[in-house]
Structures are given as structure tokens and as C-alpha cells.
Design a protein around this motif. Structure first.
Motif, mmCIF file in Angstrom:
data_model
loop_
_atom_site.group_PDB
_atom_site.id
_atom_site.type_symbol
_atom_site.label_atom_id
_atom_site.label_comp_id
_atom_site.label_asym_id
_atom_site.label_seq_id
_atom_site.Cartn_x
_atom_site.Cartn_y
_atom_site.Cartn_z
ATOM 1 N N PHE A 1 -13.099 -59.700 -33.223
ATOM 2 C CA PHE A 1 -13.421 -59.889 -31.810
ATOM 3 C C PHE A 1 -14.859 -59.487 -31.528
ATOM 4 O O PHE A 1 -15.605 -60.193 -30.859
ATOM 5 C CB PHE A 1 -12.461 -59.102 -30.919
ATOM 6 C CG PHE A 1 -12.586 -59.441 -29.462
ATOM 7 C CD1 PHE A 1 -12.719 -60.755 -29.032
ATOM 8 C CD2 PHE A 1 -12.576 -58.445 -28.510
ATOM 9 C CE1 PHE A 1 -12.851 -61.080 -27.686
ATOM 10 C CE2 PHE A 1 -12.710 -58.753 -27.156
ATOM 11 C CZ PHE A 1 -12.838 -60.061 -26.741
ATOM 12 N N THR A 2 -15.260 -58.360 -32.095
ATOM 13 C CA THR A 2 -16.626 -57.881 -31.845
ATOM 14 C C THR A 2 -17.571 -58.204 -32.993
ATOM 15 O O THR A 2 -18.751 -57.873 -32.942
ATOM 16 C CB THR A 2 -16.629 -56.357 -31.611
ATOM 17 O OG1 THR A 2 -16.058 -55.707 -32.768
ATOM 18 C CG2 THR A 2 -15.802 -56.010 -30.382
ATOM 19 N N SER A 3 -17.069 -58.843 -34.022
ATOM 20 C CA SER A 3 -17.918 -59.191 -35.164
ATOM 21 C C SER A 3 -17.463 -60.526 -35.740
ATOM 22 O O SER A 3 -16.349 -60.977 -35.499
ATOM 23 C CB SER A 3 -17.850 -58.109 -36.242
ATOM 24 O OG SER A 3 -16.533 -58.000 -36.757
ATOM 25 N N ALA A 4 -18.362 -61.129 -36.523
ATOM 26 C CA ALA A 4 -18.032 -62.406 -37.154
ATOM 27 C C ALA A 4 -18.837 -62.551 -38.443
ATOM 28 O O ALA A 4 -19.913 -61.958 -38.591
ATOM 29 C CB ALA A 4 -18.336 -63.567 -36.210
ATOM 30 N N ILE B 1 -16.112 -71.563 -30.325
ATOM 31 C CA ILE B 1 -15.534 -71.162 -29.044
ATOM 32 C C ILE B 1 -15.204 -69.673 -29.088
ATOM 33 O O ILE B 1 -14.521 -69.207 -30.000
ATOM 34 C CB ILE B 1 -14.261 -71.962 -28.724
ATOM 35 C CG1 ILE B 1 -14.571 -73.461 -28.680
ATOM 36 C CG2 ILE B 1 -13.660 -71.504 -27.404
ATOM 37 C CD1 ILE B 1 -13.340 -74.324 -28.502
ATOM 38 N N GLY B 2 -15.690 -68.945 -28.095
ATOM 39 C CA GLY B 2 -15.406 -67.519 -28.007
ATOM 40 C C GLY B 2 -15.052 -67.115 -26.595
ATOM 41 O O GLY B 2 -14.909 -67.955 -25.700
ATOM 42 N N PHE B 3 -14.934 -65.793 -26.393
ATOM 43 C CA PHE B 3 -14.525 -65.281 -25.086
ATOM 44 C C PHE B 3 -15.299 -64.020 -24.736
ATOM 45 O O PHE B 3 -15.389 -63.094 -25.551
ATOM 46 C CB PHE B 3 -13.018 -64.969 -25.070
ATOM 47 C CG PHE B 3 -12.560 -64.255 -23.828
ATOM 48 C CD1 PHE B 3 -12.504 -64.935 -22.613
ATOM 49 C CD2 PHE B 3 -12.211 -62.923 -23.865
ATOM 50 C CE1 PHE B 3 -12.105 -64.282 -21.459
ATOM 51 C CE2 PHE B 3 -11.804 -62.256 -22.711
ATOM 52 C CZ PHE B 3 -11.747 -62.942 -21.500
ATOM 53 N N SER B 4 -15.852 -64.003 -23.565
ATOM 54 C CA SER B 4 -16.397 -62.837 -22.881
ATOM 55 C C SER B 4 -17.744 -62.354 -23.396
ATOM 56 O O SER B 4 -18.213 -62.717 -24.474
ATOM 57 C CB SER B 4 -15.388 -61.685 -22.873
ATOM 58 O OG SER B 4 -15.535 -60.856 -24.003
ATOM 59 N N ILE C 1 -22.596 -62.417 -31.079
ATOM 60 C CA ILE C 1 -22.157 -63.428 -32.041
ATOM 61 C C ILE C 1 -22.645 -64.802 -31.593
ATOM 62 O O ILE C 1 -23.173 -65.596 -32.382
ATOM 63 C CB ILE C 1 -20.621 -63.427 -32.170
ATOM 64 C CG1 ILE C 1 -20.119 -62.054 -32.630
ATOM 65 C CG2 ILE C 1 -20.150 -64.518 -33.137
ATOM 66 C CD1 ILE C 1 -18.607 -61.902 -32.572
ATOM 67 N N ALA C 2 -22.456 -65.081 -30.302
ATOM 68 C CA ALA C 2 -22.891 -66.370 -29.745
ATOM 69 C C ALA C 2 -24.388 -66.557 -29.933
ATOM 70 O O ALA C 2 -24.849 -67.638 -30.322
ATOM 71 C CB ALA C 2 -22.518 -66.446 -28.266
ATOM 72 N N PHE D 1 -7.492 -62.130 -35.972
ATOM 73 C CA PHE D 1 -6.416 -61.573 -35.160
ATOM 74 C C PHE D 1 -5.384 -62.625 -34.757
ATOM 75 O O PHE D 1 -4.393 -62.307 -34.103
ATOM 76 C CB PHE D 1 -6.981 -60.926 -33.896
ATOM 77 C CG PHE D 1 -7.747 -59.661 -34.146
ATOM 78 C CD1 PHE D 1 -7.117 -58.538 -34.660
ATOM 79 C CD2 PHE D 1 -9.104 -59.598 -33.874
ATOM 80 C CE1 PHE D 1 -7.819 -57.370 -34.892
ATOM 81 C CE2 PHE D 1 -9.819 -58.434 -34.100
ATOM 82 C CZ PHE D 1 -9.174 -57.313 -34.616
ATOM 83 N N THR D 2 -5.606 -63.861 -35.131
ATOM 84 C CA THR D 2 -4.718 -64.944 -34.717
ATOM 85 C C THR D 2 -3.316 -64.780 -35.287
ATOM 86 O O THR D 2 -3.142 -64.570 -36.487
ATOM 87 C CB THR D 2 -5.282 -66.305 -35.167
ATOM 88 O OG1 THR D 2 -6.586 -66.483 -34.595
ATOM 89 C CG2 THR D 2 -4.381 -67.451 -34.750
#
Length: 268
Positions: A52-55, A69-72, A78-79, A35-36
Motif C-alpha cells: 500500500f505504501t510501497s511498490a 491505478i492506486g488510491f489516496s 509511488i504515483a 494485499f489482494t
């Protein structure tokens, strides 16, 4: 002496990529979110390995990252998978303007660029102060409804509400802005927006185009001042829905420009 800071960073959301590029530390990035969009050259230079919800865990591991590095909480799974695979992970969870500023400083320190991060954060603080000073001149502040999603209706998160206030407006649903999860910011009754009578409607439909004509056509919404006067505007998702520098600079400026034009008309 070898660089003791992370050398192979995977950025699973947009804001760490934007910050690291702004600090001149983009050489540390080996993978980014699909999404960048900021800066534009990041998409050309770095492989896209997450949403965002997958990797793509296997693709991330091939990059041999020393930090992801991720968020929320949304990226908790994923983390977990990366941690199980032996990758060091930092998940930030900031939801406010002050949180974004602290995030810039913290990320800079993590890569040995604390001085540059401090200067960048101070630049953002100066911009916020300039916008706030300009907004203080408004004779009347607009009442603002911010819509993050249209079905169901979801109102703006905390940093959005704070930026609305800094830009010179008043969020009509401030009590909902403190809810970090989108499901807790759902408006069960569309008529509540009618009753709040916002002067301006801002839409940022999280990755899809805002359609003001659809908003204006909702049952009973023709009674809303913003609809009657045609004050419905899109704020592009990349500059407002990510808790990073874009929101503090471009997002804030975009909202202030809309509010200033409205305030000018009221004073005429």
C-alpha cells in the motif's frame, strides 16, 4: 478495430482488481497489490508488485503497463515515480459510499465496460436498499464503536460510519469519520469510549487479528455495555477497510447480521 482501452493495467490496491474481475475485465490486469484477497483466484493469476505504501517500481515497469491505478495521497510517491517513468496513473481518492459507487462506474467507463459497471453499481445499490429496509424494522438501534487500530486507538473512516448507519447502527464518533487521514481519527483518551457507552464494539485492525479479550481488559472498559454483554466482534479488514465493492456487499451484510442479532435480543 483494436481495443482502444487500457490493455495492461497494474492495480496497486485491492478495489480496482475486485471491480475489474466483477466486470469480466480481468484480462486487462497485469499486476496487483500483495494485499489482494478478492477474488481469491487473482492471487494465483496475477503477479504481486505493490503493497500500500510501497511498490516494486522496476517490476511494474517490466510489465509495460499502459495504466496504473492506486488510491489516496498515501500512494502519491509511488504515483510520482511511475509518472516520471512515463506511466499513465489514476489515483482515486473516494471516501464515502456514494464515492465507491461512482468509482465502480468510472473505472468501468475507463475500460469500455460502462454498461456492465452501471449494472454492477445498481446491484450494489439494491443490496444497500435491502439492508437499509431491514434495519428500519429495528425497535432500537445499537450505538456502535468501530476500531480501525488499537495502538493508538483509531476510529472508523467515513464509508465505515456510513455503512454502520445503513446497517442499522449509530456510530458513536460520527464527528471523526469525516477525517480522511488516520492520524486525525486518533482517540487521545481511551476513556472517551467508556463515556460514549457503545452497545457494540466492532474491530478491524487493518491486517492483524482483532483481539476482543484485549479490548475488554482495558482500564475501565468493563463499564461499557458492549463489554459487559460480550458484544465485541471482528469485521475482517478486506471486507470493510477497502473502499470498494467488498464493503458495500460483504462488509455491510456482516455488520447488519451483528446488529440484527443484537436488536432481536433487545426486543425479546
Amino acid at each position: 478495430m483494436a481495443d482502444p482501452y487500457p490493455q495492461r493495467i497494474v492495480c496497486m490496491t485491492e478495489e480496482p482488481t475486485e471491480v475489474l474481475y466483477a466486470l469480466g475485465e480481468e484480462h486487462r490486469i497485469v499486476g496487483i497489490s500483495g494485499f489482494t484477497v478478492r477474488p481469491p483466484r487473482a492471487r494465483k493469476e496475477k503477479p504481486k508488485v505493490s503493497a500500500f505504501t510501497s511498490a516494486k517500481i522496476d517490476e511494474i515497469l517490466k510489465l509495460k503497463p499502459d495504466l496504473a491505478i492506486g488510491f489516496s495521497d498515501i500512494q502519491a510517491d509511488i504515483a510520482r515515480d511511475l509518472i516520471k517513468a512515463g506511466v499513465e496513473v489514476w489515483i482515486s481518492n473516494h471516501r464515502s459510499v456514494d464515492g465507491i459507487l461512482a468509482y465502480i462506474r468510472r473505472l468501468g467507463a475507463m475500460v469500455g465496460a460502462g454498461d456492465k459497471a452501471e449494472a454492477y453499481a445498481q446491484q450494489a445499490e439494491r443490496h444497500i436498499a435491502q439492508v437499509q429496509a431491514a434495519a428500519s424494522q429495528f425497535k432500537r438501534r445499537p450505538r456502535v464503536y468501530f476500531e480501525e487500530w488499537d495502538d493508538p486507538l483509531i476510529t472508523g473512516i467515513r464509508w465505515v460510519a456510513e455503512l454502520i448507519r445503513l446497517a442499522g447502527g449509530d456510530d458513536v464518533f460520527p464527528q471523526m469519520a469525516g477525517e480522511s487521514l488516520a492520524k486525525h481519527r486518533i482517540l487521545g483518551d481511551q476513556g472517551e469510549v467508556v463515556r460514549q457507552a457503545p452497545d457494540i464494539i466492532l474491530g478491524s485492525w487493518c491486517g492483524k487479528r482483532f483481539r476482543p479479550e484485549r479490548v475488554a481488559a482495558r482500564d475501565g472498559w468493563d463499564a461499557i455495555p458492549a463489554v459487559r454483554n460480550g458484544d465485541l466482534y471482528e469485521i475482517k479488514s478486506p471486507i470493510i477497510l477497502q473502499p470498494g465493492p467488498a464493503a458495500l456487499f460483504d462488509g455491510l451484510s456482516a455488520m447488519h447480521a451483528i446488529f440484527a442479532e443484537w436488536a432481536k435480543r433487545q426486543a425479546a
